[in-house]
Motif scaffolding. Structure first.
Motif, PDB file in Angstrom:
ATOM      1  N   ALA A  33      -3.451  -1.455  12.279  1.00 42.54           N
ATOM      2  CA  ALA A  33      -4.399  -1.973  11.273  1.00 42.54           C
ATOM      3  C   ALA A  33      -3.830  -3.189  10.554  1.00 42.54           C
ATOM      4  N   LEU A  89      -4.041   3.628  -0.283  1.00 44.35           N
ATOM      5  CA  LEU A  89      -4.838   3.345   0.916  1.00 44.35           C
ATOM      6  C   LEU A  89      -5.479   4.635   1.414  1.00 44.35           C
ATOM      7  N   THR A 108       0.210   5.519   0.847  1.00 43.24           N
ATOM      8  CA  THR A 108      -0.767   6.504   1.300  1.00 43.24           C
ATOM      9  C   THR A 108      -0.068   7.823   1.591  1.00 43.24           C
ATOM     10  N   THR A 121      -6.871   7.022   4.066  1.00 45.36           N
ATOM     11  CA  THR A 121      -6.770   7.261   5.512  1.00 45.36           C
ATOM     12  C   THR A 121      -7.442   8.600   5.783  1.00 45.36           C
ATOM     13  N   LEU A 173       0.350   8.390  12.244  1.00 49.03           N
ATOM     14  CA  LEU A 173      -0.283   7.569  11.203  1.00 49.03           C
ATOM     15  C   LEU A 173       0.414   6.211  11.098  1.00 49.03           C
ATOM     16  N   ILE A 190      -7.850   4.359   9.562  1.00 43.74           N
ATOM     17  CA  ILE A 190      -7.542   3.572   8.363  1.00 43.74           C
ATOM     18  C   ILE A 190      -8.844   2.903   7.928  1.00 43.74           C
ATOM     19  N   SER A 191      -9.115   2.903   6.633  1.00 38.99           N
ATOM     20  CA  SER A 191     -10.440   2.471   6.182  1.00 38.99           C
ATOM     21  C   SER A 191     -10.727   0.990   6.425  1.00 38.99           C
ATOM     22  N   TRP A 205       0.843  -1.198   0.000  1.00 39.06           N
ATOM     23  CA  TRP A 205       0.000   0.000   0.000  1.00 39.06           C
ATOM     24  C   TRP A 205       0.872   1.239   0.000  1.00 39.06           C
ATOM     25  N   GLN A 239      -0.865   3.904  13.711  1.00 37.74           N
ATOM     26  CA  GLN A 239      -2.214   3.433  13.391  1.00 37.74           C
ATOM     27  C   GLN A 239      -2.174   2.386  12.260  1.00 37.74           C
ATOM     28  N   LEU A 240      -1.260   2.559  11.313  1.00 39.70           N
ATOM     29  CA  LEU A 240      -1.112   1.577  10.223  1.00 39.70           C
ATOM     30  C   LEU A 240      -0.642   0.238  10.775  1.00 39.70           C
TER      31      LEU A 240
END
Ligand SMILES: [Zn+2]
Ligand SMILES: [Zn+2]
Length: 257
Positions: free
Chosen positions: A208, A154, A128, A156, A201, A177-178, A126, A204-205
């Motif tokens: 996820a 990706l 982003t 976000t 971020l 994150i979606s 990915w 958070q990735l």
């Protein structure tokens, strides 16, 4: 545009990061630059204060695995001041197309010269961009696609309170994150001052499902009022034109690899 024309847009304006302009490869920690964000520091340290604090803090195990800095931009110094202002003018209410083109050229050149270097330790699943804290569609989406055209983008979102200053602390919950992900993720950020948003971020990735996060920063913003920064600049640190070598990923010449 060919490579030469793209280089003309960027070379005179931007500055190469760290001692990348010198023909040495002594860029290991302890040589006067933060091993994470490339800020000039006292050679007795490996990281700047802020990066060190982040690593020792509660999210230390979840930070980005790698931070790649494409250039320096300096606040409070007349030299190459245009590029510093580009980094803000490209996302103004009425964005400067010249500034946008300069950043797009920098990323396109990085792609041309270093696409193999970026994936030398594994392909990305990915790509982003750090989402705008003001909910705007930014050029980072386009820059991400220029850098990694074959990698899925990706989505976000920033879901924090834009009025709360986030530069002093990491706030992973401010990013969403979606969906669940896996594999390696490349994050594109325009500027790094403290790295708070990009690192938040990255955390958070990881939560996820990302196995590895690399952040690419177009410019490390330096402040000429900072003593080590001033020493680096006064010693000719930003006198060189921005160019394709040494490689910002492996930090030495990569043409023979
Ligand atoms: Zn640092
Ligand atoms: Zn390279």
């Amino acid at each position: 545009m060919n490579q030469e024309q793209l280089l003309q847009l960027v070379a005179k304006h931007a500055s190469p990061p760290r001692a990348l302009s010198a023909s040495n490869n002594s860029l290991l920690p302890g040589t006067g630059f933060c091993a994470v964000c490339a800020r000039p520091i006292l050679a007795t340290y490996c990281q700047c204060y802020r990066c060190d604090q982040d690593q020792k803090g509660e999210y230390g195990g979840e930070l980005a695995d790698q931070v790649i800095t494409l250039s320096y931009a300096v606040k409070g110094h007349s030299q190459k001041a245009q590029f510093y202002s580009d980094l803000f003018r490209y996302k103004d209410d009425q964005p400067s197309r010249v500034a946008q083109n300069r950043l797009l050229a920098m990323v396109a050149l990085t792609r041309m010269a270093h696409s193999a270097c970026f994936v030398s330790e594994g392909e990305f699943s990915w790509v982003t961009g750090v989402p705008s804290t003001r909910g705007r569609k930014t050029l980072l989406v386009e820059l991400s696609r220029v850098l990694m055209p074959d990698v899925d983008f990706l989505e976000t979102r920033f879901v924090g309170n834009p009025a709360v200053p986030r530069d002093r602390v990491l706030t992973p919950d401010a990013f969403e994150i979606s969906h669940r992900i896996s594999g390696r993720v490349l994050v594109v950020e325009d500027t790094w001052v403290t790295g708070s948003n990009a690192q938040s971020l990255a955390i958070q990735l990881k939560r996820a499902g990302a196995s590895h996060v690399t952040i690419v920063t177009l410019a490390r913003l330096l402040d000429y009022r900072d003593r080590e920064t001033a020493a680096y600049i006064n010693g000719g640190g930003i006198d060189h034109d921005w160019g394709l070598q040494p490689c910002p990923v492996i930090q030495r010449d990569c043409t023979s690899l």
